[in-house]
Design an enzyme around this catalytic site. Structure first.
Site, PDB file in Angstrom:
ATOM      1  N   GLU A   1      10.637  41.563  38.378  1.00  0.00           N
ATOM      2  CA  GLU A   1      10.942  42.346  37.176  1.00  0.00           C
ATOM      3  C   GLU A   1      12.148  41.740  36.457  1.00  0.00           C
ATOM      4  OE1 GLU A   1      11.603  46.089  39.083  1.00  0.00           O
ATOM      5  OE2 GLU A   1       9.528  46.202  39.773  1.00  0.00           O
TER       6      GLU A   1
ATOM      7  N   GLU B   1       6.328  47.435  42.143  1.00  0.00           N
ATOM      8  CA  GLU B   1       6.766  46.680  43.329  1.00  0.00           C
ATOM      9  C   GLU B   1       5.616  46.387  44.285  1.00  0.00           C
ATOM     10  OE1 GLU B   1       8.749  49.144  42.097  1.00  0.00           O
ATOM     11  OE2 GLU B   1      10.575  48.031  41.602  1.00  0.00           O
TER      12      GLU B   1
ATOM     13  N   PHE C   1      16.352  45.688  43.646  1.00  0.00           N
ATOM     14  CA  PHE C   1      17.285  46.305  44.589  1.00  0.00           C
ATOM     15  C   PHE C   1      16.547  46.514  45.916  1.00  0.00           C
ATOM     16  CE2 PHE C   1      19.184  47.333  40.570  1.00  0.00           C
ATOM     17  CZ  PHE C   1      20.549  47.497  40.790  1.00  0.00           C
TER      18      PHE C   1
ATOM     19  N   ASP D   1      16.793  48.732  47.998  1.00  0.00           N
ATOM     20  CA  ASP D   1      16.402  50.138  48.170  1.00  0.00           C
ATOM     21  C   ASP D   1      14.936  50.352  47.768  1.00  0.00           C
ATOM     22  OD1 ASP D   1      19.508  51.519  47.971  1.00  0.00           O
ATOM     23  OD2 ASP D   1      19.174  49.617  46.967  1.00  0.00           O
ATOM     24  N   PHE D   2      14.461  49.513  46.824  1.00  0.00           N
ATOM     25  CA  PHE D   2      13.082  49.666  46.332  1.00  0.00           C
ATOM     26  C   PHE D   2      12.054  49.198  47.359  1.00  0.00           C
ATOM     27  CE2 PHE D   2      14.829  48.693  41.766  1.00  0.00           C
ATOM     28  CZ  PHE D   2      15.683  49.783  41.862  1.00  0.00           C
TER      29      PHE D   2
ATOM     30  N   HIS E   1      20.863  52.687  45.227  1.00  0.00           N
ATOM     31  CA  HIS E   1      20.962  51.313  44.717  1.00  0.00           C
ATOM     32  C   HIS E   1      22.053  50.521  45.447  1.00  0.00           C
ATOM     33  CE1 HIS E   1      18.550  52.939  41.457  1.00  0.00           C
ATOM     34  NE2 HIS E   1      18.389  51.745  40.945  1.00  0.00           N
TER      35      HIS E   1
END
Lengths: 344, 326
Positions: free
Chosen positions: B29, B60, B83, B85-86, B129
């Site tokens: 992205e 994702e 990130f 976290d994703f 994040h």
């Protein structure tokens, strides 16, 4: 349910003509019989506790697998779900290899390391059967991206059920494939049931795949998935489009799962009479009549039936005689060096 | 030799591999025309073109799935998840697909890809994040997990990851992007599964990863200057494969073990190292191994709060001092 226009579209490709030819029709018939006999055998072996773990049959859906496999060229890639026995067999993987994997024997396709839900035969273009709903749609996009990037002419075909149309990865993959114009074909086998629940009970639109196509700028394609000729013709159009660099197709095939969801599921959630009505439209029954209409002799059809039954019988005996996998493969092929070492 | 930021080292590392091998492609992205949200991919789109450096939708699962399909069929993709976290929204690929396809197919399927991601805290971004998710990945058989602490290692370990035939999770620390380091000219290729002793010492071994490495080095300097305590600092660099020999060798010299982990406490990588040392080097130890971690809480956003929860050089130094002098 399907609209009048859908029914017209679904029937349009099924008219009698000889664009397919006898040789291809005999191939399509034989493939469907192989799938039927092998999967019926898998069910019987499950009841005998010789097929272990789980098993998801496509009985009644053979025309979809046969029609698409019949339209594929060598090098085209298949991506399947856990209901993947039929698509694996349709690419020419030997019955013994598939039954051996279901029976968890050393002669199985993956020597018992994958099991019924993960049938894979890279040599036959079967790039895996994926047991997490929706996972393989983006993966098929990636294989198609490679073809696009390298200028290869192969097409990736991704088979999934109606239930898959409600998971996020379906929508991510459709958008991604459309934006990147990838040579991939998404094939939804709408067999009316998401596991045990009617798909209509849990979906906002009547046709779970076809009614979503417009959201991704794709043509709405809804076909009779029980007529191998119709499937074969629709597949050819989609392959031509993909190979011409014109991007993905989403095809919803209306069909019916005559078996339960998995294992020995008796499918008591069906309304009374539904199975009987669909058996009148059994794909193999339809195709046998089609062959007769085109003048194929009953004896030729009976010979195919007998040959296939012998192949399945022989495969069954070979699997029963095969040993279980040796223990020394437990920790092989975790990493590319062949082993499992995570430390020094 | 040139001084380079960690951020520019990412660019140089990717460019080095894309220049070498036309099968290396890159997707994510905002990575192409925008040059990345952390500006860690600036110029790659211009250098390698729109077919090799591709912007994706915010999808994702599509990013990682597409990387896998490309890897299975002959490309060497680098995928960016903005990130770490994703990872939670595309964890199917990390947990179920990349690492198991080879095994389940009895060796038929290969999956040579790299997932780059911005990991770690320090940016005041709050609990979704800022996480350090290396342990999410370390626990999965079939993956390799790498986390560089300096610009030179970014290039060398990224090159090793791209050339590796297995799926590699490559964790870049967001707070390290602006930091600088000396980087030799020419091609740099490192080796996965090798830890590095960055500072020799005789009194204690401190194992650290990514942002915790410079903090451990700073703590070691303070301990030497103020208390005469001489610490050996090991940059673990790669959690899988794990270079246990370098760690065990260090503990055999210093007889004490400390781990400095940015992740929340439970099931952190330091616990695995402590367990290995307890199993295999118990009689080398002169005292209990000690883990210095972020407490087992979600990360707060406010700077004053975030600064307290991450291990700092002062907390590391104080913990080591108290432990050695008790």
């Amino acid at each position: 349910m399907a609209t009048a226009k859908d029914r017209a579209q679904a029937k349009a490709g099924s008219g009698l003509n000889d664009d397919i030819g006898e040789q291809k029709r005999l191939e399509l018939y034989r493939t469907q019989v192989v799938l039927r006999e092998a999967e019926q055998r898998a069910y019987d072996l499950f009841l005998q506790n010789l097929v272990k773990g789980t098993s998801h049959l496509s009985l009644g859906q053979e025309a979809v697998a046969a029609g698409f496999a019949g339209a594929m060229k060598p090098g085209d890639l298949s991506f399947c779900t856990y209901r993947g026995h039929a698509h694996t067999l349709a690419r020419g993987v030997p019955v013994e290899k598939v039954l051996g994997e279901l029976m968890q024997r050393d002669n199985g396709l993956m020597r018992g390391k994958g099991g019924s839900m993960h049938l894979t035969s890279v040599d036959h273009g079967v790039m895996g059967s994926y047991a997490i709903i929706g996972a393989h749609l983006p993966i098929a996009c990636g294989a198609a991206w490679r073809a696009q990037y390298k200028g290869d002419k192969d097409v990736s075909v991704c088979f999934f059920g109606d239930g898959t149309t409600n998971i996020g990865a379906f929508h991510e993959a459709l958008n991604f494939a459309a934006v990147w114009k990838l040579p991939v074909i998404f094939v939804c086998e709408n067999n009316l049931y998401m596991e045990y629940t009617p798909i209509g009970d849990v979906t906002a639109v009547p046709q779970p795949a076809a009614d979503r196509a417009s959201a991704y700028g794709l043509e709405r394609i809804l076909i009779d998935g029980n007529d191998a000729d119709v499937v074969y013709r629709a597949a050819q159009i989609a392959f031509d489009k993909a190979r011409a660099g014109e991007g993905p197709s989403l095809i919803e095939c209306l069909t019916y799962r005559q078996s339960g969801h998995s294992r020995a599921d008796p499918a008591k959630y069906r309304p009374e009479g539904e199975l009987d009505r669909w058996k009148l439209r059994d794909p193999i029954k339809i195709y046998r009549e089609r062959l007769l209409q085109f003048g194929v002799a009953e004896r030729v059809i009976a010979d195919i039936d007998a040959q296939v039954r012998k192949v399945v019988d022989d495969a069954t005996e070979a699997c029963k005689a095969a040993p279980p996998p040796p223990l020394d493969i437990i920790a092989t092929d975790v990493y590319a060096d062949g082993g499992w070492a995570w430390r020094n | 030799m040139a001084e380079l930021t960690y951020r520019d080292a990412v660019i140089r590392g990717i460019a080095q591999e894309m220049s070498r091998d036309p099968d290396v492609v890159f997707l994510g992205e905002d990575v192409a025309k925008a040059g990345g949200v952390f500006k860690a991919t600036v110029g790659l789109y211009e250098q390698f073109g729109p077919l090799r450096v591709r912007d994706t939708p915010i999808s994702e699962q599509a990013i990682l799935g597409a990387a896998m399909g490309a890897a299975m069929t002959g490309l060497k993709p680098i995928a960016e998840i903005m990130f770490s976290d994703f990872f939670a929204v595309c964890f199917d690929y990390i947990a179920n697909e990349f690492p198991k396809s080879r095994y389940m197919s009895n060796g038929q399927v290969k999956c040579p890809l790299v997932v780059r991601t911005g990991n770690g805290a320090g940016s005041r971004f709050g609990a979704q994040h800022s996480q350090s998710v290396e342990n999410w990945c370390m626990m999965i058989p079939g993956l390799k997990v790498v986390a560089p602490s300096n610009p030179r290692d970014v290039i060398g370990l990224l090159a090793a990851s791209v050339r590796d035939p297995d799926p590699v999770i490559f964790l870049e620390h967001k707070s390290l992007y602006p930091t600088k380091g000396e980087v030799p000219d020419g091609e740099i290729v490192d080796t996965l599964g090798t830890a590095k002793v960055l500072r020799s010492g005789k009194d204690a071994t401190i194992c650290a990863l990514a942002l915790m490495v410079p903090r451990a080095l700073e703590a070691a300097e303070k301990l030497k200057a103020k208390h005469g305590i001489d610490c050996e600092v090991v940059d673990v660099r790669s959690l899988v494969p794990l270079d246990t020999q370098t760690i065990l060798g260090s503990v055999a010299r210093t007889h004490r073990l400390f781990t400095v982990e940015e992740n929340p406490r439970l099931c952190g990588w330091g616990a695995e190292i402590v367990s290995i040392v307890a199993d295999e080097a118990f009689y080398d130890l002169d005292g209990p191994p000690v883990r210095i971690t972020t407490p087992h809480i979600p990360l707060p956003a406010a700077d004053i709060l975030e600064d307290i929860v991450l291990p700092t050089p002062d907390r590391i130094a104080e913990t080591v001092r108290r432990s050695l002098q008790s």
